[in-house]
Design a protein around this motif. Sequence first.
Motif, PDB file in Angstrom:
ATOM      1  N   MET A   1       6.100  11.864  21.435  1.00 33.23           N
ATOM      2  CA  MET A   1       5.833  13.155  21.310  1.00 33.23           C
ATOM      3  C   MET A   1       7.334  13.487  22.524  1.00 33.23           C
ATOM      4  O   MET A   1       7.818  14.428  21.902  1.00 33.23           O
ATOM      5  CB  MET A   1       5.290  13.898  21.851  1.00 33.23           C
ATOM      6  N   PHE A   2       6.925  13.923  24.227  1.00 34.16           N
ATOM      7  CA  PHE A   2       7.984  14.114  24.816  1.00 34.16           C
ATOM      8  C   PHE A   2       7.544  13.255  26.018  1.00 34.16           C
ATOM      9  O   PHE A   2       7.495  12.264  26.635  1.00 34.16           O
ATOM     10  CB  PHE A   2       7.166  15.696  25.390  1.00 34.16           C
ATOM     11  N   SER A   3       9.363  13.749  26.768  1.00 30.85           N
ATOM     12  CA  SER A   3       9.116  13.334  28.622  1.00 30.85           C
ATOM     13  C   SER A   3       9.649  13.767  28.904  1.00 30.85           C
ATOM     14  O   SER A   3      10.403  14.733  28.494  1.00 30.85           O
ATOM     15  CB  SER A   3      10.009  11.470  28.043  1.00 30.85           C
ATOM     16  N   TYR A   4       9.760  14.103  30.099  1.00 32.90           N
ATOM     17  CA  TYR A   4       9.800  15.183  31.250  1.00 32.90           C
ATOM     18  C   TYR A   4       9.901  14.337  32.090  1.00 32.90           C
ATOM     19  O   TYR A   4       9.555  12.823  32.650  1.00 32.90           O
ATOM     20  CB  TYR A   4       8.465  15.670  31.941  1.00 32.90           C
ATOM     21  N   SER A   5      11.002  14.277  32.930  1.00 28.02           N
ATOM     22  CA  SER A   5      11.789  13.458  34.786  1.00 28.02           C
ATOM     23  C   SER A   5      11.877  14.954  35.307  1.00 28.02           C
ATOM     24  O   SER A   5      12.848  16.004  34.982  1.00 28.02           O
ATOM     25  CB  SER A   5      12.961  12.737  34.609  1.00 28.02           C
ATOM     26  N   TYR A   6      10.957  14.513  36.806  1.00 30.84           N
ATOM     27  CA  TYR A   6      11.407  16.161  37.643  1.00 30.84           C
ATOM     28  C   TYR A   6      11.203  17.487  36.994  1.00 30.84           C
ATOM     29  O   TYR A   6      12.208  18.141  37.345  1.00 30.84           O
ATOM     30  CB  TYR A   6      12.625  15.801  38.326  1.00 30.84           C
ATOM     31  N   GLN A   7       9.371  17.556  36.362  1.00 32.21           N
ATOM     32  CA  GLN A   7       9.790  18.463  36.000  1.00 32.21           C
ATOM     33  C   GLN A   7      10.830  19.165  35.051  1.00 32.21           C
ATOM     34  O   GLN A   7      10.298  20.215  34.062  1.00 32.21           O
ATOM     35  CB  GLN A   7       9.230  19.720  37.208  1.00 32.21           C
ATOM     36  N   LYS A   8      11.291  18.604  34.132  1.00 34.30           N
ATOM     37  CA  LYS A   8      12.375  19.193  33.172  1.00 34.30           C
ATOM     38  C   LYS A   8      12.384  17.817  31.860  1.00 34.30           C
ATOM     39  O   LYS A   8      12.169  16.976  31.810  1.00 34.30           O
ATOM     40  CB  LYS A   8      13.772  18.798  33.732  1.00 34.30           C
ATOM     41  N   LEU A   9      12.239  18.694  31.384  1.00 36.58           N
ATOM     42  CA  LEU A   9      12.126  18.474  29.594  1.00 36.58           C
ATOM     43  C   LEU A   9      13.415  16.957  28.723  1.00 36.58           C
ATOM     44  O   LEU A   9      14.800  18.361  29.377  1.00 36.58           O
ATOM     45  CB  LEU A   9      11.875  19.265  28.558  1.00 36.58           C
ATOM     46  N   MET A  10      13.457  16.327  28.921  1.00 36.23           N
ATOM     47  CA  MET A  10      14.071  15.158  28.526  1.00 36.23           C
ATOM     48  C   MET A  10      14.167  14.556  27.165  1.00 36.23           C
ATOM     49  O   MET A  10      15.566  14.630  26.888  1.00 36.23           O
ATOM     50  CB  MET A  10      14.167  13.800  29.976  1.00 36.23           C
ATOM     51  N   ASP A  11      13.578  14.220  26.920  1.00 35.48           N
ATOM     52  CA  ASP A  11      13.282  14.500  24.857  1.00 35.48           C
ATOM     53  C   ASP A  11      12.178  15.060  24.528  1.00 35.48           C
ATOM     54  O   ASP A  11      10.909  14.999  24.831  1.00 35.48           O
ATOM     55  CB  ASP A  11      13.348  12.801  25.302  1.00 35.48           C
ATOM     56  N   ASN A  12      11.647  14.857  22.992  1.00 35.16           N
ATOM     57  CA  ASN A  12      11.559  15.760  21.956  1.00 35.16           C
ATOM     58  C   ASN A  12      11.759  15.669  20.943  1.00 35.16           C
ATOM     59  O   ASN A  12      12.347  15.659  20.063  1.00 35.16           O
ATOM     60  CB  ASN A  12      11.510  17.339  22.901  1.00 35.16           C
ATOM     61  N   GLN A  13      10.334  14.478  20.638  1.00 36.77           N
ATOM     62  CA  GLN A  13      10.092  14.120  19.244  1.00 36.77           C
ATOM     63  C   GLN A  13       9.363  14.432  18.329  1.00 36.77           C
ATOM     64  O   GLN A  13       9.136  13.773  17.670  1.00 36.77           O
ATOM     65  CB  GLN A  13      10.344  12.297  19.452  1.00 36.77           C
ATOM     66  N   THR A  14       9.415  15.342  18.813  1.00 36.21           N
ATOM     67  CA  THR A  14       8.050  16.600  17.360  1.00 36.21           C
ATOM     68  C   THR A  14       8.649  17.682  17.238  1.00 36.21           C
ATOM     69  O   THR A  14       9.130  18.663  17.730  1.00 36.21           O
ATOM     70  CB  THR A  14       6.470  17.517  18.556  1.00 36.21           C
ATOM     71  N   ALA A  15       8.556  17.213  15.685  1.00 37.45           N
ATOM     72  CA  ALA A  15       9.291  18.599  14.825  1.00 37.45           C
ATOM     73  C   ALA A  15       8.911  19.380  15.234  1.00 37.45           C
ATOM     74  O   ALA A  15       9.366  20.986  14.636  1.00 37.45           O
ATOM     75  CB  ALA A  15       9.246  18.134  13.293  1.00 37.45           C
ATOM     76  N   SER A  16       7.788  20.091  15.241  1.00 39.53           N
ATOM     77  CA  SER A  16       7.050  20.719  15.459  1.00 39.53           C
ATOM     78  C   SER A  16       6.661  22.049  16.956  1.00 39.53           C
ATOM     79  O   SER A  16       6.599  20.774  17.432  1.00 39.53           O
ATOM     80  CB  SER A  16       5.178  20.740  14.671  1.00 39.53           C
ATOM     81  N   SER A  17       6.563  23.055  16.980  1.00 41.87           N
ATOM     82  CA  SER A  17       7.004  24.005  17.957  1.00 41.87           C
ATOM     83  C   SER A  17       5.505  24.511  18.490  1.00 41.87           C
ATOM     84  O   SER A  17       5.713  24.554  19.300  1.00 41.87           O
ATOM     85  CB  SER A  17       7.092  24.964  17.994  1.00 41.87           C
ATOM     86  N   ARG A  18       4.704  23.445  17.951  1.00 42.02           N
ATOM     87  CA  ARG A  18       3.456  24.005  17.924  1.00 42.02           C
ATOM     88  C   ARG A  18       2.063  22.888  19.457  1.00 42.02           C
ATOM     89  O   ARG A  18       1.564  23.397  19.556  1.00 42.02           O
ATOM     90  CB  ARG A  18       2.553  23.814  16.569  1.00 42.02           C
ATOM     91  N   PHE A  19       3.632  22.295  19.754  1.00 42.15           N
ATOM     92  CA  PHE A  19       3.139  21.825  20.721  1.00 42.15           C
ATOM     93  C   PHE A  19       4.253  21.865  21.540  1.00 42.15           C
ATOM     94  O   PHE A  19       5.637  21.627  21.605  1.00 42.15           O
ATOM     95  CB  PHE A  19       3.241  20.091  20.264  1.00 42.15           C
ATOM     96  N   GLN A  20       3.668  22.673  23.109  1.00 41.65           N
ATOM     97  CA  GLN A  20       4.561  22.826  23.519  1.00 41.65           C
ATOM     98  C   GLN A  20       3.788  22.290  25.077  1.00 41.65           C
ATOM     99  O   GLN A  20       3.139  21.879  25.585  1.00 41.65           O
ATOM    100  CB  GLN A  20       4.261  23.808  24.266  1.00 41.65           C
TER     101      GLN A  20
END
Lengths: 115, 115
Positions: free
Chosen positions: B46-65
Motif C-alpha cells: 500500500m504505502f512506504s515511508y522513509s524518515y517520515q516522508k511518503l516514498m511510494d503509494n500504490q493505493t488508488a483510493s484517497s480514502r486510505f491516508q
Amino acid sequence: GDSVTQTEGLVTLTEGLPVMLNCTYQSTYSPFLFWYVQHLNEAPKLLLKSFTDNKRPEHQGFHATLHKSSSSFHLQKSSAQLSDSALYYCALSDRGQGGSAKLIFGEGTKLTVSS
Amino acid sequence: DPKIIQKPKYLVAVTGSEKILICEQYLGHNAMYWYRQSAKKPLEFMFSYSYQKLMDNQTASSRFQPQSSKKNHLDLQITALKPDDSATYFCASSQGQGNSGNTLYFGEGSRLIVV
C-alpha cells in the motif's frame, strides 16, 4: 513492472517427502529475492534471503538457489515436517520510488503436510 | 516481545465509518510500510515511508491516508469504509532504504471487518 509468480496455490504432502515450491520473477534489474513464511493467524516472517555472491541461503532445513538465467528462486527442503504447514510467499525487492524499496510478493503457496 | 505493535488486533466497523489503525516499531528502523492481505490479493503493498516522508503509494483510493507523527509511528486512517476494505492490514519496517535487499519485519496485523 516487476512481478513474482508462484504457480502452485496449494501443495499437499505427506510428512517425510521432499518439498519444492516454485518461484519465478520478472525484473528489469537484479533484485534480491526472499521467502517469507506465514503460519495461521501470525505475521509473515523471513525464511530466506538471496545472497549477492551466489551462496545458497539455508534456514530450518529449507534452502533456495537464485538462478538469474531462469529468473527463479525455488524453495526446497529434503523432508517435510508437520510444522512446515503454512503459507509461503516469494518476494523480490523493488527499487521503489524516491530511493525507497519495497517487497513485491507472489500470490503465495499454501503448504499442508499430513502424517 | 513484539517489536512492531499494531492496534487494534481486531475491529468491526460499519460501512461509511472511519477507523485508524495504529503502528509503532521499536526496531530503530527508518522505513515503514503498510500492506494489506485479503482473500483476493494476498500481501498487497500500500504505502512506504522513509524518515517520515511518503516514498511510494500504490493505493488508488484517497480514502486510505497514512499518518506519521514520529519516526517510529505509521498509522493508517481509512475513511468511508466499504465491505471490500475488509482485510488484515500489516505494518512493516526495514532498516535503510534503496535496493539493498533490506528485510521487512511485519507486525501481527490488524484484522478489519466492515459490515
